[in-house]
Each structure stands twice: as structure tokens, then as C-alpha cells.
Design an enzyme around this catalytic site. Structure first.
Site, short mmCIF file in Angstrom:
data_model
loop_
_atom_site.label_atom_id
_atom_site.label_comp_id
_atom_site.label_asym_id
_atom_site.label_seq_id
_atom_site.Cartn_x
_atom_site.Cartn_y
_atom_site.Cartn_z
N ASP A 26 -0.47 12.80 16.67
CA ASP A 26 -0.28 13.13 15.25
C ASP A 26 -1.63 13.37 14.59
O ASP A 26 -1.97 12.75 13.58
CB ASP A 26 0.48 11.99 14.56
CG ASP A 26 1.01 12.37 13.19
OD1 ASP A 26 1.03 13.57 12.87
OD2 ASP A 26 1.39 11.46 12.43
N ALA A 28 5.53 6.88 7.59
CA ALA A 28 6.64 7.55 8.24
C ALA A 28 7.54 6.56 8.98
O ALA A 28 8.76 6.69 8.98
CB ALA A 28 6.09 8.60 9.20
N GLU A 29 6.96 5.56 9.62
CA GLU A 29 7.80 4.63 10.38
C GLU A 29 7.48 3.17 10.08
O GLU A 29 8.09 2.28 10.63
CB GLU A 29 7.66 4.91 11.88
CG GLU A 29 6.21 4.94 12.34
CD GLU A 29 6.06 4.77 13.84
OE1 GLU A 29 7.06 4.49 14.52
OE2 GLU A 29 4.93 4.89 14.31
N LEU A 49 0.82 -1.20 0.00
CA LEU A 49 0.00 0.00 0.00
C LEU A 49 0.85 1.25 0.00
O LEU A 49 0.78 2.07 -0.88
CB LEU A 49 -0.93 -0.02 1.21
CG LEU A 49 -2.05 1.00 1.24
CD1 LEU A 49 -3.12 0.63 0.23
CD2 LEU A 49 -2.67 1.07 2.63
N1 LIG Z 1 -6.65 0.35 8.66
C1 LIG Z 1 -6.40 0.99 7.52
N2 LIG Z 1 -7.22 0.86 6.45
C2 LIG Z 1 -6.96 1.50 5.29
N3 LIG Z 1 -5.87 2.30 5.08
C3 LIG Z 1 -5.01 2.47 6.10
C4 LIG Z 1 -5.22 1.83 7.37
N4 LIG Z 1 -4.20 2.16 8.19
C5 LIG Z 1 -3.40 2.97 7.46
N5 LIG Z 1 -3.87 3.16 6.21
C6 LIG Z 1 -3.26 4.00 5.15
O1 LIG Z 1 -1.85 4.03 5.31
C7 LIG Z 1 -1.40 5.36 5.62
C8 LIG Z 1 -0.28 5.32 6.64
O2 LIG Z 1 -0.74 4.66 7.81
P1 LIG Z 1 -0.36 5.20 9.27
O3 LIG Z 1 -0.94 4.30 10.29
O4 LIG Z 1 -0.73 6.64 9.32
O5 LIG Z 1 1.22 5.01 9.28
P2 LIG Z 1 2.45 6.00 9.58
O6 LIG Z 1 2.69 5.90 11.04
O7 LIG Z 1 3.56 5.45 8.81
O8 LIG Z 1 2.00 7.40 9.16
C9 LIG Z 1 -2.66 6.12 6.08
O9 LIG Z 1 -2.57 7.51 5.82
C10 LIG Z 1 -3.75 5.45 5.26
O10 LIG Z 1 -3.80 6.03 3.97
MG LIG Z 2 0.20 8.47 9.55
#
Ligand SMILES: Nc1ncnc2c1ncn2[C@@H]1O[C@H](COP(=O)(O)OP(=O)(O)O)[C@@H](O)[C@H]1O
Ligand SMILES: [Mg+2]
Length: 206
Positions: A120, A11-12, A7
Site C-alpha cells: 500500500d 481503513a482496517e 486519532l
Molecule cells: N506511528 C505513527 N505515528 C503517527 N501517526 C501515525 C502512526 N501510525 C499511523 N499514523 C496515522 O494514522 C493513519 C492511519 O494509519 P495506518 O497505519 O496507515 O492505518 P490503516 O491501515 O488503517 O491505513 C496514518 O495515515 C497516519 O496519519
Molecule cells: Mg494507511
């Protein structure tokens, strides 16, 4: 078994779509950081993953919709959670649907009232599911606190990114604040707003 679909690189963590009990699920896989000592790195990743799962659940108890956590892998660094369909609010929020701003503020207010600091808050971390509900993601920087200062910093970071991203919605932030006050009470909200101003002043004079 469906093919694993990558996908995005967050960031991490890396995020990809897999399958859990025949349903598509989202895997959040925290990658090793090579600049950290290996043992410490593993501990940090395990702790963050665990903390994120706890917060996702606690937010739900506070009335904030979050993805359902299905499982955490044995090393404790990968979370399998519900895949939520829908665009990020960052991309979906326009002048035609500003009603979401108040809902957004309510989410933040409910979290703070329950002693959760998200860490965040941005519209990149909110999905608009079925054009009908907001789902809050990414508690990787979250923690438990009821301190006004922590809540004010949480909301100030939110305000800065919100105003920079949605500069075309001048009334947007005001609506977020209204929703926030509705959810956590006018008195508590005023204290947080005052603290935000104070932090702003401090930043200006130091
Ligand atoms: N449960 C989920 N269902 C659908 N998309 C998701 C989900 N979790 C994360 N994403 C997608 O992945 C991106 C990054 O996830 P996130 O948890 O924000 O990770 P990071 O800590 O790397 O920012 C989100 O902005 C969203 O677009
Ligand atoms: Mg995020």
C-alpha cells in the site's frame, strides 16, 4: 497517565494516542469485522498484526525508517508503537520540496531489494518527521516476496495513486523512479519498470 486521544479511523484499524513508559505512543487497534466468522476474524487480525510488526522491523533492517514497535497486546490485535510527529507526505509534498520524491523512491527500492512488498505504497502512508526524514507506515498489506511481478504491482499501485494525488508535480514520479533505481540497482529497476509496462498492456487488452 495522559488521556487517551483518538486519532483516526483507518481503513482496517482504529488509531489512537496512548502512553508507553511515560512516552506518547500510537496504538493501532484492529477492529472486529462482523461480516467474518468470529474465530476466523480473530485469526486474521492476529496474523495481520504479527505480520505488520515483523515487516516494520525487517524494513528497518533494510535501511527504511519505520516506527519502533514497543509491544503487542496479549490477544495480539493491538500494536503499541512510536508516535511519529509530522504531517503525512501527501499533505507536505509541494513543488518546493520535490527532493523528497527521490527519497521516496529509495525507500521503495530498498524494500524490494530486501524482498519486502509493502502492499500500500502511497504518500498517505509516509510521514515527514521534523522536516528531515521520511518514515514509512502501514505494512498491514505487506508480505515477503522477491518476484518481479509482485514488485511491479507494488510500484504500479504506488504510481497510480501518486500521479492522481500529486498531479501538480509532473516530474515527481520520474524522481521516484530515479531513487528506486539508485536503491535497488539499474538492472533490477529496469526489469520492474518493464514488467509494469507489461501489466499496463495486459490491463488495456483484457
Ligand atoms: N506511528 C505513527 N505515528 C503517527 N501517526 C501515525 C502512526 N501510525 C499511523 N499514523 C496515522 O494514522 C493513519 C492511519 O494509519 P495506518 O497505519 O496507515 O492505518 P490503516 O491501515 O488503517 O491505513 C496514518 O495515515 C497516519 O496519519
Ligand atoms: Mg494507511
Amino acid at each position: 497517565m495522559q488521556e487517551v486521544k483518538w486519532l483516526k479511523q483507518g481503513a482496517e484499524a482504529q488509531l489512537y494516542v496512548d502512553e508507553y513508559l511515560g512516552q506518547p505512543c500510537l496504538v493501532k487497534d484492529r477492529q472486529p469485522k462482523t461480516y467474518r466468522v468470529k474465530e476466523l476474524d480473530e485469526k486474521i487480525r492476529r496474523e495481520r498484526t504479527k505480520q505488520e510488526c515483523i515487516l516494520l522491523h525487517r524494513a528497518k533492517l533494510a535501511g527504511v525508517r519505520t516506527p519502533l514497535v514497543f509491544k503487542v497486546d496479549r490477544q495480539g490485535k493491538r500494536v503499541f508503537m512510536e508516535f511519529v510527529e509530522g504531517p503525512r507526505l501527501k499533505d507536505a509534498l509541494t513543488a518546493k520540496n520535490t527532493g523528497w520524491c527521490e527519497r521516496l523512491g529509495k525507500m521503495a527500492g530498498k524494500l524490494h531489494a530486501a524482498g519486502i512488498v509493502h502492499g500500500d505504497l502511497t504518500t498517505s502512508n509516509v510521514l515527514l518527521h521534523n522536516k528531515a526524514e521520511l518514515v514509512l507506515l502501514d505494512f498491514g498489506l505487506g508480505y515477503f516476496s522477491k518476484r518481479v511481478e509482485d514488485q511491479a504491482v507494488d510500484l504500479l499501485v504506488f504510481k497510480k495513486t501518486f500521479e492522481a494525488t500529486h498531479f501538480d508535480l509532473p516530474q515527481g514520479w520520474k524522481a521516484v523512479c530515479q531513487g528506486y533505481a539508485e536503491a535497488c540497482g539499474q538492472g533490477a529497476a529496469e526489469r520492474v519498470f518493464r514488467q509494469m509496462e507489461e501489466i499496463g498492456e495486459r490491463a488495456r487488452y483484457h
